[in-house]
Design a protein around this motif. Sequence first.
Motif, PDB file in Angstrom:
ATOM      1  N   THR A 161      32.125   3.611 142.882  1.00 42.42           N
ATOM      2  CA  THR A 161      31.765   3.254 144.252  1.00 42.42           C
ATOM      3  C   THR A 161      32.669   3.994 145.224  1.00 42.42           C
ATOM      4  O   THR A 161      33.898   3.981 145.067  1.00 42.42           O
ATOM      5  N   VAL A 162      32.055   4.643 146.216  1.00 43.27           N
ATOM      6  CA  VAL A 162      32.825   5.406 147.196  1.00 43.27           C
ATOM      7  C   VAL A 162      32.341   5.038 148.597  1.00 43.27           C
ATOM      8  O   VAL A 162      31.189   4.684 148.793  1.00 43.27           O
ATOM      9  N   PRO A 163      33.235   5.122 149.606  1.00 41.24           N
ATOM     10  CA  PRO A 163      32.825   4.883 150.994  1.00 41.24           C
ATOM     11  C   PRO A 163      32.143   6.118 151.568  1.00 41.24           C
ATOM     12  O   PRO A 163      32.459   7.255 151.193  1.00 41.24           O
ATOM     13  N   LEU A 164      31.237   5.902 152.502  1.00 43.12           N
ATOM     14  CA  LEU A 164      30.462   6.995 153.081  1.00 43.12           C
ATOM     15  C   LEU A 164      30.602   7.031 154.595  1.00 43.12           C
ATOM     16  O   LEU A 164      30.873   6.010 155.242  1.00 43.12           O
ATOM     17  N   GLU A 165      30.380   8.226 155.135  1.00 46.22           N
ATOM     18  CA  GLU A 165      30.333   8.392 156.584  1.00 46.22           C
ATOM     19  C   GLU A 165      28.950   8.066 157.129  1.00 46.22           C
ATOM     20  O   GLU A 165      28.797   7.706 158.283  1.00 46.22           O
ATOM     21  N   ASN A 166      27.902   8.167 156.271  1.00 50.87           N
ATOM     22  CA  ASN A 166      26.549   7.893 156.724  1.00 50.87           C
ATOM     23  C   ASN A 166      26.443   6.487 157.294  1.00 50.87           C
ATOM     24  O   ASN A 166      27.017   5.539 156.754  1.00 50.87           O
ATOM     25  N   GLY A 167      25.689   6.362 158.372  1.00 53.70           N
ATOM     26  CA  GLY A 167      25.426   5.056 158.931  1.00 53.70           C
ATOM     27  C   GLY A 167      24.261   4.380 158.235  1.00 53.70           C
ATOM     28  O   GLY A 167      23.537   4.996 157.456  1.00 53.70           O
ATOM     29  N   PRO A 168      24.031   3.084 158.522  1.00 55.10           N
ATOM     30  CA  PRO A 168      22.929   2.358 157.886  1.00 55.10           C
ATOM     31  C   PRO A 168      21.575   2.992 158.146  1.00 55.10           C
ATOM     32  O   PRO A 168      20.691   2.961 157.286  1.00 55.10           O
ATOM     33  N   ALA A 169      21.370   3.557 159.341  1.00 54.47           N
ATOM     34  CA  ALA A 169      20.070   4.164 159.650  1.00 54.47           C
ATOM     35  C   ALA A 169      19.791   5.360 158.745  1.00 54.47           C
ATOM     36  O   ALA A 169      18.676   5.546 158.263  1.00 54.47           O
ATOM     37  N   GLU A 170      20.829   6.179 158.495  1.00 60.01           N
ATOM     38  CA  GLU A 170      20.652   7.332 157.607  1.00 60.01           C
ATOM     39  C   GLU A 170      20.409   6.886 156.171  1.00 60.01           C
ATOM     40  O   GLU A 170      19.578   7.453 155.461  1.00 60.01           O
ATOM     41  N   LEU A 171      21.130   5.857 155.755  1.00 58.96           N
ATOM     42  CA  LEU A 171      21.004   5.392 154.374  1.00 58.96           C
ATOM     43  C   LEU A 171      19.704   4.635 154.129  1.00 58.96           C
ATOM     44  O   LEU A 171      19.389   4.305 152.985  1.00 58.96           O
ATOM     45  N   ALA A 172      18.966   4.326 155.197  1.00 58.79           N
ATOM     46  CA  ALA A 172      17.662   3.679 155.000  1.00 58.79           C
ATOM     47  C   ALA A 172      16.713   4.597 154.235  1.00 58.79           C
ATOM     48  O   ALA A 172      15.745   4.134 153.634  1.00 58.79           O
ATOM     49  N   MET A 173      16.984   5.918 154.259  1.00 56.04           N
ATOM     50  CA  MET A 173      16.148   6.871 153.535  1.00 56.04           C
ATOM     51  C   MET A 173      16.552   6.995 152.072  1.00 56.04           C
ATOM     52  O   MET A 173      15.869   7.643 151.294  1.00 56.04           O
ATOM     53  N   VAL A 174      17.670   6.376 151.696  1.00 57.37           N
ATOM     54  CA  VAL A 174      18.201   6.510 150.335  1.00 57.37           C
ATOM     55  C   VAL A 174      17.924   5.226 149.569  1.00 57.37           C
ATOM     56  O   VAL A 174      18.077   4.125 150.099  1.00 57.37           O
ATOM     57  N   SER A 175      17.516   5.367 148.313  1.00 57.60           N
ATOM     58  CA  SER A 175      17.263   4.212 147.465  1.00 57.60           C
ATOM     59  C   SER A 175      17.805   4.497 146.072  1.00 57.60           C
ATOM     60  O   SER A 175      17.971   5.663 145.682  1.00 57.60           O
ATOM     61  N   PRO A 176      18.124   3.456 145.295  1.00 60.21           N
ATOM     62  CA  PRO A 176      18.617   3.661 143.936  1.00 60.21           C
ATOM     63  C   PRO A 176      17.656   4.504 143.107  1.00 60.21           C
ATOM     64  O   PRO A 176      16.442   4.344 143.192  1.00 60.21           O
ATOM     65  N   GLY A 177      18.225   5.406 142.321  1.00 57.37           N
ATOM     66  CA  GLY A 177      17.423   6.312 141.510  1.00 57.37           C
ATOM     67  C   GLY A 177      17.290   7.695 142.108  1.00 57.37           C
ATOM     68  O   GLY A 177      16.928   8.641 141.401  1.00 57.37           O
ATOM     69  N   MET A 178      17.568   7.849 143.415  1.00 50.99           N
ATOM     70  CA  MET A 178      17.493   9.163 144.051  1.00 50.99           C
ATOM     71  C   MET A 178      18.647  10.045 143.596  1.00 50.99           C
ATOM     72  O   MET A 178      19.725   9.567 143.242  1.00 50.99           O
ATOM     73  N   MET A 179      18.395  11.363 143.640  1.00 52.34           N
ATOM     74  CA  MET A 179      19.431  12.349 143.360  1.00 52.34           C
ATOM     75  C   MET A 179      19.913  12.921 144.696  1.00 52.34           C
ATOM     76  O   MET A 179      19.097  13.282 145.553  1.00 52.34           O
ATOM     77  N   VAL A 180      21.230  12.997 144.874  1.00 56.51           N
ATOM     78  CA  VAL A 180      21.811  13.431 146.149  1.00 56.51           C
ATOM     79  C   VAL A 180      22.947  14.409 145.890  1.00 56.51           C
ATOM     80  O   VAL A 180      23.454  14.533 144.768  1.00 56.51           O
ATOM     81  N   ASP A 181      23.343  15.107 146.973  1.00 62.08           N
ATOM     82  CA  ASP A 181      24.568  15.903 146.971  1.00 62.08           C
ATOM     83  C   ASP A 181      25.628  15.137 147.760  1.00 62.08           C
ATOM     84  O   ASP A 181      25.305  14.378 148.691  1.00 62.08           O
ATOM     85  N   ILE A 182      26.884  15.333 147.405  1.00 58.65           N
ATOM     86  CA  ILE A 182      27.996  14.699 148.101  1.00 58.65           C
ATOM     87  C   ILE A 182      28.710  15.774 148.921  1.00 58.65           C
ATOM     88  O   ILE A 182      29.234  16.748 148.362  1.00 58.65           O
TER      89      ILE A 182
END
Length: 263
Positions: free
Chosen positions: A128-149
């Motif tokens: 688990t890591v903290p993110l700079e993304n706000g809740p509005a940006e993370l609304a597009m992300v869901s478990p199972g997605m592949m992302v870059d850090i």
Amino acid sequence: ALPLSLFLALFAVLFGLVGASYAKHLMREAPVAGPQRPRPQIVPLAAADLVSGRTITLGDIVLMGMTRERMRSDGLPRALMSDPAQIISRTLRQPLAEGSPFEPTAFYPEGMGPSVAERLQLGYRALTVPLENGPAELAMVSPGMMVDIVFRTNSESEDRIPETTVTLLERVEVLAIGEETFVGTRAAAMRSGGRNSKVTVMLAVTPEQAGALKVVEGHGLMSLVVRAADDETLVGHAGAQTLAGLPDPPNHRDTGPTHTHPP
């Protein structure tokens, strides 16, 4: 003359004999019913091959009418689930082949799904890591997605170290999105428009990737960049970027077209 009581008694006997004779006549004329055909039972079956961890929807189920004899000949278990309402929205604990019946043991307990440990592939860890993304940006992300850090360092004015951004990890699976936390008081976070709030994310990473994430923790901010579902291309280390290293913007000064005039 016969007494009235005796007359009524004789009339009742005659009426009973006539009724019995008529009933026998009807029974002789009535068709003999053959053996009743067994009524089929509705049985929900898997409409396609279903993987473990899948939450069942209506489209995953096909209803088949089957007699008990057919069910026995097909080897269907006695403890199968016959009501689709008991199946929809449940999560599979094990894969099911197309045409298989649904059994209670094939599902996680109602309202539950696989644990984090069950979802991890061999050789991976959950971090688990903290993110700079706000809740509005993370609304597009869901478990199972592949992302870059993407990692952005803090600028160090004393050491003259500029703010630098680098793609730290590529194609990392998101396991879960955590709750929003606040740096300082909630009121201060609200006054800052959410700039002081942080959201955590749980990622599936290798031990080497986990080490890289822990090394940079506290030295800057991390963000998620969503990838296309079928994009498996890895860019590799493209190098860090700074404001000074960005390409110069194009010169938009409009000098106007050059006209040539005939002599």
